[in-house]
Design a protein around this motif. Structure first.
Motif, short mmCIF file in Angstrom:
data_model
loop_
_atom_site.label_atom_id
_atom_site.label_comp_id
_atom_site.label_asym_id
_atom_site.label_seq_id
_atom_site.Cartn_x
_atom_site.Cartn_y
_atom_site.Cartn_z
N GLU A 189 -9.78 52.53 67.29
CA GLU A 189 -10.10 53.80 67.94
C GLU A 189 -8.92 54.77 67.85
O GLU A 189 -9.11 55.99 67.74
N ALA A 190 -7.71 54.23 67.88
CA ALA A 190 -6.49 55.05 67.81
C ALA A 190 -6.07 55.35 66.38
O ALA A 190 -5.02 55.97 66.16
N GLU A 191 -6.86 54.90 65.41
CA GLU A 191 -6.57 55.08 63.98
C GLU A 191 -5.26 54.41 63.60
O GLU A 191 -4.46 54.92 62.82
N MET A 192 -5.04 53.22 64.19
CA MET A 192 -3.90 52.37 63.87
C MET A 192 -4.43 50.96 63.60
O MET A 192 -4.06 50.01 64.27
N PRO A 193 -5.35 50.79 62.65
CA PRO A 193 -6.07 49.53 62.50
C PRO A 193 -5.19 48.32 62.22
O PRO A 193 -4.13 48.43 61.58
N LEU A 194 -5.66 47.17 62.72
CA LEU A 194 -5.01 45.89 62.47
C LEU A 194 -5.81 45.13 61.42
O LEU A 194 -7.03 45.23 61.39
N THR A 195 -5.12 44.37 60.58
CA THR A 195 -5.77 43.66 59.49
C THR A 195 -5.89 42.17 59.81
O THR A 195 -4.90 41.53 60.17
N PHE A 196 -7.11 41.65 59.70
CA PHE A 196 -7.37 40.21 59.87
C PHE A 196 -8.26 39.74 58.73
O PHE A 196 -9.21 40.45 58.37
N PRO A 197 -8.02 38.56 58.15
CA PRO A 197 -6.84 37.74 58.41
C PRO A 197 -5.57 38.41 57.92
O PRO A 197 -5.62 39.38 57.17
N ILE A 198 -4.44 37.87 58.32
CA ILE A 198 -3.15 38.45 57.96
C ILE A 198 -2.97 38.44 56.45
O ILE A 198 -3.30 37.47 55.78
N LYS A 199 -2.44 39.53 55.94
CA LYS A 199 -2.10 39.61 54.52
C LYS A 199 -0.65 40.08 54.42
O LYS A 199 -0.31 41.18 54.84
N GLY A 200 0.19 39.23 53.90
CA GLY A 200 1.61 39.60 53.79
C GLY A 200 2.31 39.52 55.13
O GLY A 200 2.31 38.47 55.79
N ARG A 201 2.87 40.63 55.57
CA ARG A 201 3.63 40.66 56.82
C ARG A 201 2.73 41.07 57.99
O ARG A 201 2.11 42.13 57.94
N PRO A 202 2.64 40.26 59.02
CA PRO A 202 1.81 40.60 60.19
C PRO A 202 2.32 41.87 60.87
O PRO A 202 3.52 42.17 60.82
N GLU A 203 1.41 42.59 61.51
CA GLU A 203 1.78 43.80 62.25
C GLU A 203 1.34 43.67 63.71
O GLU A 203 0.30 44.21 64.11
N PRO A 204 2.10 42.90 64.50
CA PRO A 204 1.73 42.73 65.91
C PRO A 204 1.78 44.05 66.66
O PRO A 204 2.62 44.91 66.37
N MET A 205 0.86 44.23 67.60
CA MET A 205 0.80 45.47 68.37
C MET A 205 0.89 45.16 69.86
O MET A 205 0.30 44.19 70.34
N SER A 206 1.67 45.97 70.56
CA SER A 206 1.82 45.84 72.00
C SER A 206 1.43 47.15 72.67
O SER A 206 1.28 48.18 72.01
N ILE A 207 1.31 47.10 74.00
CA ILE A 207 0.85 48.28 74.73
C ILE A 207 1.68 48.46 76.01
O ILE A 207 2.08 47.49 76.65
N LEU A 208 1.95 49.71 76.31
CA LEU A 208 2.66 50.08 77.54
C LEU A 208 1.76 51.00 78.35
O LEU A 208 1.33 52.04 77.86
N LEU A 209 1.43 50.59 79.58
CA LEU A 209 0.68 51.46 80.48
C LEU A 209 1.67 52.37 81.21
O LEU A 209 2.73 51.90 81.65
N ILE A 210 1.32 53.65 81.34
CA ILE A 210 2.28 54.63 81.86
C ILE A 210 1.72 55.32 83.08
O ILE A 210 0.63 55.88 83.08
N ASP A 211 2.51 55.32 84.17
CA ASP A 211 2.17 56.08 85.37
C ASP A 211 3.41 56.16 86.26
O ASP A 211 4.33 55.38 86.10
#
Length: 211
Positions: A189-211
């Protein structure tokens, strides 16, 4: 400035900070674009670490509880990293802990051991980066900013779960999937897609909630 008056543009300092911390991409999104689903935690129940870490189910907020928590936040920061671990097609599709399987070919065990060793080592670095981002948000007045991480906690060799007291509570953070966040859908949805299964180097994604 009251938080209700804050715009996404005024949170761009966190995007800049994330890139300084070697993220490959980062974006501020409204929290209504963070997708929370009960089916996500089914993957936790299938994990050999289920119930063995204080940052994992059933020791964390339920999906329903987290949905209510999420309503108290307006924005989130998505942060994508790129691990130095490299997986070829064989390792990407191999069962977890293949490196311990005596029936697997020796070469496969060796490659799997190196991949997961590199991946877990890097996960500790991404945790520190997310803590830096949480601190940066806090220092700008967003006192309820809280980071979630990709993957289960690896600060201790064995979690102090039997005594119910985390000995690194200032650093340990909950994995996003443990509270039901569908990171794949959120990333798309954020146009930052994750690829599965992994190909090459994994791209782990984390999230920070802000308030």
């Amino acid at each position: 400035m009251p938080f209700q008056d804050v715009t996404p543009e005024e949170l761009e300092f966190l995007v800049k900070k994330a890139l300084e911390l070697e993220a490959v991409d980062a974006k501020i999104i409204p929290t209504y674009q963070v997708f929370v689903e009960k089916r996500v935690v089914l993957k936790c129940r299938g994990c050999m670490g289920y119930g063995k870490k204080l940052t994992c189910p059933p020791h964390v907020p339920t999906v329903d509880e987290f949905r209510e928590i999420l309503k108290e936040y307006r924005y989130a920061l998505l942060v994508k990293f790129r691990s130095p671990a490299v997986a070829d097609e064989e390792i990407a599709k191999a069962p977890y802990k293949t490196w311990l399987d005596p029936e697997a070919p020796a070469e496969t065990r060796e490659k799997a051991g190196k991949f997961w060793g590199d991946y877990f080592d890097y996960s500790k670095k991404t945790l520190l980066s997310m803590l830096e981002l949480e601190k940066a948000a806090f220092n700008e007045g967003f006192t309820f900013a809280v980071a979630f991480v990709n993957g289960s906690c690896r600060l201790c060799e064995k979690c102090n779960v039997e005594k119910g007291l985390c000995i690194h509570s200032n650093m340990a953070r909950i994995p996003e999937h443990a509270v039901g966040i569908n990171m794949k859908k959120t990333a798309e949805e954020a146009e930052m897609p994750l690829t599965f299964p992994i190909k090459g180097r994994p791209e782990p994604m984390s999230i920070l909630l802000i308030d």
